[in-house]
Design a protein around this motif. Structure first.
Motif, mmCIF file in Angstrom:
data_model
loop_
_atom_site.group_PDB
_atom_site.id
_atom_site.type_symbol
_atom_site.label_atom_id
_atom_site.label_comp_id
_atom_site.label_asym_id
_atom_site.label_seq_id
_atom_site.Cartn_x
_atom_site.Cartn_y
_atom_site.Cartn_z
ATOM 1 N N UNK A 4 -5.791 32.653 -3.757
ATOM 2 C CA UNK A 4 -6.977 32.990 -2.976
ATOM 3 C C UNK A 4 -6.873 32.296 -1.632
ATOM 4 N N UNK A 5 -6.444 33.042 -0.624
ATOM 5 C CA UNK A 5 -6.333 32.533 0.738
ATOM 6 C C UNK A 5 -7.092 33.503 1.646
ATOM 7 N N UNK A 6 -8.378 33.208 1.910
ATOM 8 C CA UNK A 6 -9.235 34.178 2.594
ATOM 9 C C UNK A 6 -9.282 34.009 4.112
ATOM 10 N N UNK A 7 -9.623 35.109 4.750
ATOM 11 C CA UNK A 7 -9.906 35.107 6.182
ATOM 12 C C UNK A 7 -11.128 35.982 6.426
ATOM 13 N N UNK A 8 -11.790 35.772 7.537
ATOM 14 C CA UNK A 8 -12.930 36.590 7.947
ATOM 15 C C UNK A 8 -12.427 37.637 8.936
ATOM 16 N N UNK A 9 -12.787 38.890 8.708
ATOM 17 C CA UNK A 9 -12.306 39.986 9.545
ATOM 18 C C UNK A 9 -13.497 40.714 10.168
ATOM 19 N N UNK A 10 -13.523 40.769 11.488
ATOM 20 C CA UNK A 10 -14.639 41.392 12.208
ATOM 21 C C UNK A 10 -14.110 42.504 13.105
ATOM 22 N N UNK A 11 -14.304 43.778 12.724
ATOM 23 C CA UNK A 11 -13.971 44.876 13.634
ATOM 24 C C UNK A 11 -15.118 45.073 14.612
ATOM 25 N N UNK A 12 -14.810 45.429 15.835
ATOM 26 C CA UNK A 12 -15.876 45.583 16.823
ATOM 27 C C UNK A 12 -15.574 46.730 17.775
ATOM 28 N N UNK A 30 -15.575 27.337 9.497
ATOM 29 C CA UNK A 30 -14.328 26.593 9.332
ATOM 30 C C UNK A 30 -13.194 27.410 8.769
ATOM 31 N N UNK A 31 -13.463 28.665 8.425
ATOM 32 C CA UNK A 31 -12.418 29.534 7.889
ATOM 33 C C UNK A 31 -11.767 30.339 9.017
ATOM 34 N N UNK A 32 -10.524 30.779 8.813
ATOM 35 C CA UNK A 32 -9.858 31.595 9.834
ATOM 36 C C UNK A 32 -10.637 32.873 10.118
ATOM 37 N N UNK A 33 -10.691 33.229 11.386
ATOM 38 C CA UNK A 33 -11.423 34.426 11.815
ATOM 39 C C UNK A 33 -10.473 35.330 12.579
ATOM 40 N N UNK A 34 -10.514 36.603 12.256
ATOM 41 C CA UNK A 34 -9.677 37.607 12.913
ATOM 42 C C UNK A 34 -10.587 38.712 13.433
ATOM 43 N N UNK A 35 -10.522 38.989 14.716
ATOM 44 C CA UNK A 35 -11.344 40.034 15.333
ATOM 45 C C UNK A 35 -10.438 41.165 15.794
ATOM 46 N N UNK A 36 -10.817 42.393 15.458
ATOM 47 C CA UNK A 36 -10.085 43.567 15.919
ATOM 48 C C UNK A 36 -10.992 44.347 16.862
ATOM 49 N N UNK A 37 -10.669 44.336 18.140
ATOM 50 C CA UNK A 37 -11.429 45.078 19.148
ATOM 51 C C UNK A 37 -10.917 46.516 19.142
ATOM 52 N N UNK A 38 -11.751 47.426 18.671
ATOM 53 C CA UNK A 38 -11.325 48.802 18.427
ATOM 54 C C UNK A 38 -11.545 49.692 19.645
ATOM 55 N N UNK A 54 -8.228 28.624 19.824
ATOM 56 C CA UNK A 54 -8.800 27.852 18.728
ATOM 57 C C UNK A 54 -7.953 28.029 17.476
ATOM 58 N N UNK A 55 -7.751 26.970 16.736
ATOM 59 C CA UNK A 55 -6.984 27.047 15.502
ATOM 60 C C UNK A 55 -7.696 27.981 14.522
ATOM 61 N N UNK A 56 -6.953 28.924 13.988
ATOM 62 C CA UNK A 56 -7.508 29.848 13.006
ATOM 63 C C UNK A 56 -8.130 31.093 13.589
ATOM 64 N N UNK A 102 -19.779 31.561 2.797
ATOM 65 C CA UNK A 102 -19.264 30.590 1.828
ATOM 66 C C UNK A 102 -19.565 31.017 0.397
ATOM 67 N N UNK A 103 -20.683 31.706 0.187
ATOM 68 C CA UNK A 103 -21.002 32.206 -1.153
ATOM 69 C C UNK A 103 -20.009 33.291 -1.575
ATOM 70 N N UNK A 104 -19.661 34.175 -0.647
ATOM 71 C CA UNK A 104 -18.656 35.197 -0.953
ATOM 72 C C UNK A 104 -17.327 34.533 -1.328
ATOM 73 N N UNK A 105 -16.944 33.514 -0.566
ATOM 74 C CA UNK A 105 -15.669 32.859 -0.841
ATOM 75 C C UNK A 105 -15.709 32.072 -2.150
ATOM 76 N N UNK A 106 -16.863 31.537 -2.488
ATOM 77 C CA UNK A 106 -16.981 30.831 -3.774
ATOM 78 C C UNK A 106 -16.772 31.804 -4.933
ATOM 79 N N UNK A 107 -17.448 32.945 -4.866
ATOM 80 C CA UNK A 107 -17.306 33.942 -5.922
ATOM 81 C C UNK A 107 -15.873 34.481 -5.947
#
Length: 258
Positions: A4-12, A30-38, A54-56, A102-107
């Protein structure tokens, strides 16, 4: 047990100034964030330059608008190459609460084989037409999966196992635009991916607060109608196997919000 190695993904796409606050709140977890500008052409992605370095934090820019599903597919392919196993997709328009990440990542860490779907709790800001209309899509999605356990087929805040999501998207040329959320939900259920529903508050920012909606009632409802017609054909082909396989093994973990 799977990794389980998660990242946050935000398409925009043309999200306006609210994009900065959405990304900032995700980075704050504090988790890695990835943004995709569409393919945005409103200049909103200019606000993201302050986060570069920024790191991550990873920023992708697609040259032309391809749709939410296409942007997410691009993002998860890149994330998988970088070693991530799960991606939490959230909208860029301020509807989805970063304090729930964080709740999503916990589950997800407890059940890495599962997809964690948001089950929306609407407040007074939610347009009544959209709240009521989604019940139709939910009905068809649950019929197409024989009640595998999709609380809401349209809510976009979800934690996906990346490999399984890539697999279902590579099996169809659809699910690239507004049809992404419901179609991949159904196809993941067809593959037997367990679904856990997580109650999640949703807020629709007003225009005064920078809220921008890309939803187009006629266009997108025609797209959903065509999508469910296609999925019903797939359902009839799979129906004997779906009936034989039994129920979603993790459905009991979904708290009721009704």
């Amino acid at each position: 047990m799977p990794d389980f190695r998660p990242t946050i993904l935000i398409p925009t796409y043309n999200t306006g100034p609210i994009l900065r606050e959405t990304v900032k709140s995700a980075i704050a977890t504090g988790y890695p964030v990835r943004v995709v500008v569409d393919g945005s052409d409103d200049g909103s992605d200019a606000c993201l330059t302050e986060f570069e370095g920024l790191k991550g934090f990873t920023l992708h820019r697609l040259p032309v608008n391809q749709g939410k599903g296409a942007a997410i597919l691009f993002g998860i392919r890149a994330a998988e190459k970088d070693g991530f196993t799960h991606a939490l997709a959230m909208d860029a328009d301020g509807q989805h609460p970063a304090d729930r990440i964080l709740d999503y990542f916990r589950v997800g860490s407890e059940h890495p084989q599962a997809a964690v779907f948001g089950s929306p709790i609407f407040d007074a800001s939610a347009p009544a037409l959209r709240v009521g209309g989604r019940k139709i899509s939910n009905f068809w999605a649950n019929l197409e999966t024989l009640g595998w356990g999709i609380d809401d087929s349209l809510f976009g805040m979800r934690l996906y196992p990346i490999r399984e999501l890539i697999s279902v998207l590579e099996e169809t040329r659809f699910a690239r635009r507004f049809d992404f959320d419901p179609e991949v939900a159904v196809r993941l259920c067809w593959k037997g991916v367990p679904v856990i529903n997580l109650p999640t508050a949703v807020h629709y920012p007003s225009a005064e607060d920078g809220g921008i909606s890309q939803f187009r009632y006629l266009r997108d409802n025609i797209l959903l109608t065509w999508m469910h017609a296609r999925l019903m054909i797939g359902f009839f082909i799979r129906a004997p196997w779906l009936a034989f396989r039994g129920d979603n093994p993790l459905l009991h973990l979904s708290p009721s919000v009704r």
